[in-house]
Design a protein around this motif. Structure first.
Motif, mmCIF file in Angstrom:
data_model
loop_
_atom_site.group_PDB
_atom_site.id
_atom_site.type_symbol
_atom_site.label_atom_id
_atom_site.label_comp_id
_atom_site.label_asym_id
_atom_site.label_seq_id
_atom_site.Cartn_x
_atom_site.Cartn_y
_atom_site.Cartn_z
ATOM 1 N N LEU A 323 0.850 -1.192 0.000
ATOM 2 C CA LEU A 323 0.000 0.000 0.000
ATOM 3 C C LEU A 323 0.889 1.246 0.000
ATOM 4 O O LEU A 323 1.682 1.450 0.916
ATOM 5 C CB LEU A 323 -0.909 0.002 1.233
ATOM 6 C CG LEU A 323 -1.827 1.226 1.383
ATOM 7 C CD1 LEU A 323 -2.795 1.345 0.208
ATOM 8 C CD2 LEU A 323 -2.597 1.158 2.699
ATOM 9 N N VAL A 324 0.735 2.067 -1.035
ATOM 10 C CA VAL A 324 1.551 3.276 -1.160
ATOM 11 C C VAL A 324 0.886 4.438 -0.436
ATOM 12 O O VAL A 324 1.501 5.117 0.389
ATOM 13 C CB VAL A 324 1.770 3.630 -2.646
ATOM 14 C CG1 VAL A 324 2.614 4.899 -2.782
ATOM 15 C CG2 VAL A 324 2.417 2.460 -3.385
ATOM 16 N N ARG A 325 -0.388 4.662 -0.729
ATOM 17 C CA ARG A 325 -1.122 5.725 -0.038
ATOM 18 C C ARG A 325 -2.595 5.613 -0.389
ATOM 19 O O ARG A 325 -2.990 4.913 -1.327
ATOM 20 C CB ARG A 325 -0.606 7.110 -0.435
ATOM 21 C CG ARG A 325 -0.996 7.537 -1.845
ATOM 22 C CD ARG A 325 -0.444 8.889 -2.262
ATOM 23 N NE ARG A 325 -1.051 9.993 -1.509
ATOM 24 C CZ ARG A 325 -0.974 11.261 -1.904
ATOM 25 N NH1 ARG A 325 -0.332 11.585 -3.023
ATOM 26 N NH2 ARG A 325 -1.522 12.216 -1.193
ATOM 27 N N ASP A 328 -8.060 10.705 -1.614
ATOM 28 C CA ASP A 328 -9.460 10.934 -1.997
ATOM 29 C C ASP A 328 -10.262 9.639 -2.027
ATOM 30 O O ASP A 328 -11.087 9.411 -2.913
ATOM 31 C CB ASP A 328 -9.544 11.632 -3.364
ATOM 32 C CG ASP A 328 -8.919 13.020 -3.351
ATOM 33 O OD1 ASP A 328 -8.862 13.626 -2.258
ATOM 34 O OD2 ASP A 328 -8.478 13.483 -4.414
ATOM 35 N N GLY A 329 -9.977 8.759 -1.064
ATOM 36 C CA GLY A 329 -10.720 7.499 -0.970
ATOM 37 C C GLY A 329 -10.260 6.422 -1.918
ATOM 38 O O GLY A 329 -10.852 5.340 -1.981
ATOM 39 N N VAL A 330 -9.179 6.682 -2.672
ATOM 40 C CA VAL A 330 -8.621 5.703 -3.615
ATOM 41 C C VAL A 330 -7.323 5.152 -3.038
ATOM 42 O O VAL A 330 -6.443 5.912 -2.643
ATOM 43 C CB VAL A 330 -8.340 6.348 -4.993
ATOM 44 C CG1 VAL A 330 -7.716 5.321 -5.947
ATOM 45 C CG2 VAL A 330 -9.623 6.920 -5.587
ATOM 46 N N ARG A 331 -7.196 3.823 -2.989
ATOM 47 C CA ARG A 331 -5.975 3.191 -2.500
ATOM 48 C C ARG A 331 -5.080 2.793 -3.678
ATOM 49 O O ARG A 331 -5.549 2.207 -4.655
ATOM 50 C CB ARG A 331 -6.311 1.959 -1.657
ATOM 51 C CG ARG A 331 -6.881 2.296 -0.272
ATOM 52 C CD ARG A 331 -7.272 1.038 0.483
ATOM 53 N NE ARG A 331 -8.418 0.390 -0.142
ATOM 54 C CZ ARG A 331 -8.659 -0.917 -0.100
ATOM 55 N NH1 ARG A 331 -7.815 -1.734 0.530
ATOM 56 N NH2 ARG A 331 -9.736 -1.427 -0.679
ATOM 57 N N TYR A 332 -3.790 3.110 -3.553
ATOM 58 C CA TYR A 332 -2.806 2.814 -4.589
ATOM 59 C C TYR A 332 -1.833 1.758 -4.059
ATOM 60 O O TYR A 332 -1.218 1.950 -2.999
ATOM 61 C CB TYR A 332 -2.032 4.077 -4.978
ATOM 62 C CG TYR A 332 -2.870 5.113 -5.685
ATOM 63 C CD1 TYR A 332 -2.856 5.227 -7.073
ATOM 64 C CD2 TYR A 332 -3.693 5.986 -4.965
ATOM 65 C CE1 TYR A 332 -3.631 6.189 -7.725
ATOM 66 C CE2 TYR A 332 -4.474 6.942 -5.598
ATOM 67 C CZ TYR A 332 -4.428 7.040 -6.978
ATOM 68 O OH TYR A 332 -5.199 7.990 -7.622
ATOM 69 N N ASP A 430 -12.216 3.065 -5.088
ATOM 70 C CA ASP A 430 -11.458 2.297 -6.081
ATOM 71 C C ASP A 430 -10.081 1.894 -5.542
ATOM 72 O O ASP A 430 -9.541 2.516 -4.616
ATOM 73 C CB ASP A 430 -11.264 3.114 -7.365
ATOM 74 C CG ASP A 430 -12.499 3.087 -8.260
ATOM 75 O OD1 ASP A 430 -13.304 2.152 -8.121
ATOM 76 O OD2 ASP A 430 -12.653 4.003 -9.102
ATOM 77 N N VAL A 431 -9.514 0.861 -6.165
ATOM 78 C CA VAL A 431 -8.158 0.420 -5.883
ATOM 79 C C VAL A 431 -7.365 0.446 -7.181
ATOM 80 O O VAL A 431 -7.788 -0.133 -8.192
ATOM 81 C CB VAL A 431 -8.128 -1.002 -5.283
ATOM 82 C CG1 VAL A 431 -6.702 -1.533 -5.210
ATOM 83 C CG2 VAL A 431 -8.766 -1.012 -3.901
ATOM 84 N N VAL A 458 3.006 8.315 -7.381
ATOM 85 C CA VAL A 458 1.749 8.309 -6.604
ATOM 86 C C VAL A 458 1.826 9.298 -5.461
ATOM 87 O O VAL A 458 0.861 10.031 -5.193
ATOM 88 C CB VAL A 458 1.466 6.865 -6.082
ATOM 89 C CG1 VAL A 458 0.332 6.892 -5.060
ATOM 90 C CG2 VAL A 458 1.127 5.944 -7.238
ATOM 91 N N ASN A 459 2.961 9.358 -4.788
ATOM 92 C CA ASN A 459 3.103 10.282 -3.651
ATOM 93 C C ASN A 459 3.130 11.742 -4.087
ATOM 94 O O ASN A 459 2.915 12.638 -3.256
ATOM 95 C CB ASN A 459 4.349 9.927 -2.843
ATOM 96 C CG ASN A 459 4.144 8.710 -1.970
ATOM 97 O OD1 ASN A 459 3.091 8.545 -1.353
ATOM 98 N ND2 ASN A 459 5.142 7.833 -1.916
#
Length: 461
Positions: A323-325, A328-332, A430-431, A458-459
């Protein structure tokens, strides 16, 4: 010969060639040069690309042969240390062997000199996590552990510091195993599926290389196989030492298996529950299999309480469904280790809803047919980049159910554009997962660099 110094004495007066000045061979080169041996370092990189390292090695006394013709005079060497990335079937190496040269490698020398028990892990998928788990179990039990090999750290420099009571845990690739004439005391074979066919050319050669992890064992040694993988299950019958099976799908009369929401082990001493699945912190059924393989490897060495203690705190290895971060409710998630279709399919199986998947990379000659079907079933947006983008797209479009799936396909120029596209299309809940199903060599040095770039992108969103 039981020590490095004794081995180095046997090389005195011989001409030595070391192919490759990467992570595994550089410590070896320094060791040879410190012993005042005659060493030629051969690498296909240009001097400009490796200028700093080249200057250092020359200052220590090495001769360098760099660039496209780096193998031109390799047959003149008495002893050749091969880099894992160069096939022993390379014509220049075959010519050298015919002329009487000795071909070996850093890993082969480590196996020759290591004074302690070796636990080795190979397979198409799951090697690094399984290797890491074994190491963590052993350390939790109070043992002195050396972790290395294909996981990114050469162990040869440590060999003179090791004692017989220590344990070396080594991840082994098919490239390293191809010419090995020794096997570890405990050999773990996680699974086998088509991979690295750009290097091995045939599945038969790839499989044959992997067999070296257990085919040189002694009767008192142990070999561990995945019962759920057709190839490894059949290979278990050929084990020289004690064969031990693990299965996520089948309850076994003897071996490691699932029962009542826990991992159990049955051997001649009886049956026992080793690890409740609720203790495992890393997602995915493939990681349950990794735990099973690791538990089988340390049975009789590590108490079950140590296995449970590790499971309760272990959150995974970098670049493996990491898990990177959340934004806005989206996991990357970064799954850059997904360098084959089977790895990416295991990643997809780790989530319980459809994903936004970023895929594509270097072409290893592996088919994407099965992956295409899984993407149709488990992905809602597929963002493609890299050399294999068109091949993966074709496999998806030809998969059953694609037309009615609603799957959206996006092709992008590079990873930065892929991340931007994911950011634009993703909505709360979303993922987004980078799991390329391919190696990274088309755009990056390796999968670690690709994963780090992805995390940085992503960060910065």
């Amino acid at each position: 010969m039981s020590t490095m110094s004794e081995y180095l004495e046997t090389l005195r007066g011989r001409s030595i060639a070391v192919i490759g000045m990467g992570v595994s061979n550089t410590p070896l080169i320094r060791t040879l040069l410190r012993a005042e041996l005659k060493v030629t370092v051969c690498d296909k990189s240009s001097r400009e690309r490796v200028a700093e390292q080249a200057a250092e090695l020359e200052s220590l006394g090495a001769k360098l042969r760099l660039g496209p013709d780096y193998l031109a005079k390799i047959h003149r060497a008495d002893v050749i240390f091969r880099t894992p990335g160069l096939s022993p079937n390379t014509p220049e190496l075959q010519k050298a062997l015919e002329g009487g040269s000795i071909l070996t490698s850093e890993m082969e020398l480590f196996f020759r000199l290591c004074p302690c028990r070796i636990i080795g892990v190979t397979g198409s998928d799951g090697k690094t996590t399984t290797t890491t788990l074994i190491s963590e179990f052993l350390k939790e039990a109070g043992l002195n552990v050396y972790l290395g090999g294909n996981i990114g750290r050469p162990l040869l420099p440590d060999v003179d510091d090791m004692s017989p009571e220590d344990v070396a845990v080594v991840e082994l690739s098919s490239f390293q195993l191809m010419t090995m004439d020794r096997s570890p005391n405990v050999a773990v074979f996680t699974n086998l599926s088509p991979n690295h066919l750009d290097y091995h050319h045939t599945m038969e050669e790839y499989t044959s290389a992997k067999l070296n992890i257990f085919c040189h064992q002694k009767p008192e040694d142990r070999a561990i196989f995945n019962y759920d993988n057709d190839i490894t299950r059949s290979l278990a019958k050929t084990a020289v030492g004690q064969a031990m099976l693990f299965s996520r799908k089948q309850r076994l009369e003897e071996g490691v298996y699932l029962r009542d929401g826990a991992i159990w082990l049955t051997n001649r001493m009886g049956s026992r529950e080793v690890l409740p699945l609720t203790d495992i912190q890393i997602p995915g059924v493939h990681n349950i299999e990794n735990y099973m393989a690791a538990i089988a490897a340390v049975d009789g060495i590590v108490p079950d309480k140590c296995v449970r203690a590790v499971a309760q705190r272990f959150t995974g290895v970098e670049h493996r469904i990491e898990l990177v971060r959340e934004l806005d409710g989206v996991r990357y998630y970064n799954d850059s280790i997904g360098t084959s279709p089977t790895r990416t399919m295991a990643c997809l199986d780790s989530f319980d809803h459809k994903l936004i998947l970023i895929a594509g990379g270097y072409d290893k000659g592996v088919p994407f047919t099965q992956l295409g079907a899984e993407i149709v079933r488990q992905v809602k947006v597929l963002i493609l980049t890299g050399d294999t983008a068109s091949a993966i797209k074709k496999a998806v479009e030809e998969a059953e159910g694609y037309t009615d799936s609603g799957l959206k396909l996006i092709e992008t120029e590079d990873l930065a554009a892929a991340v931007s596209a994911a950011r634009e299309i993703a909505r709360e809940g979303d993922v987004v997962v980078l799991s390329p199903a391919c190696a990274a060599f088309d755009r990056f040095k390796n999968f670690m660099e690709r994963g780090k770039v992805f995390k940085q992108l992503v960060n910065e969103l």
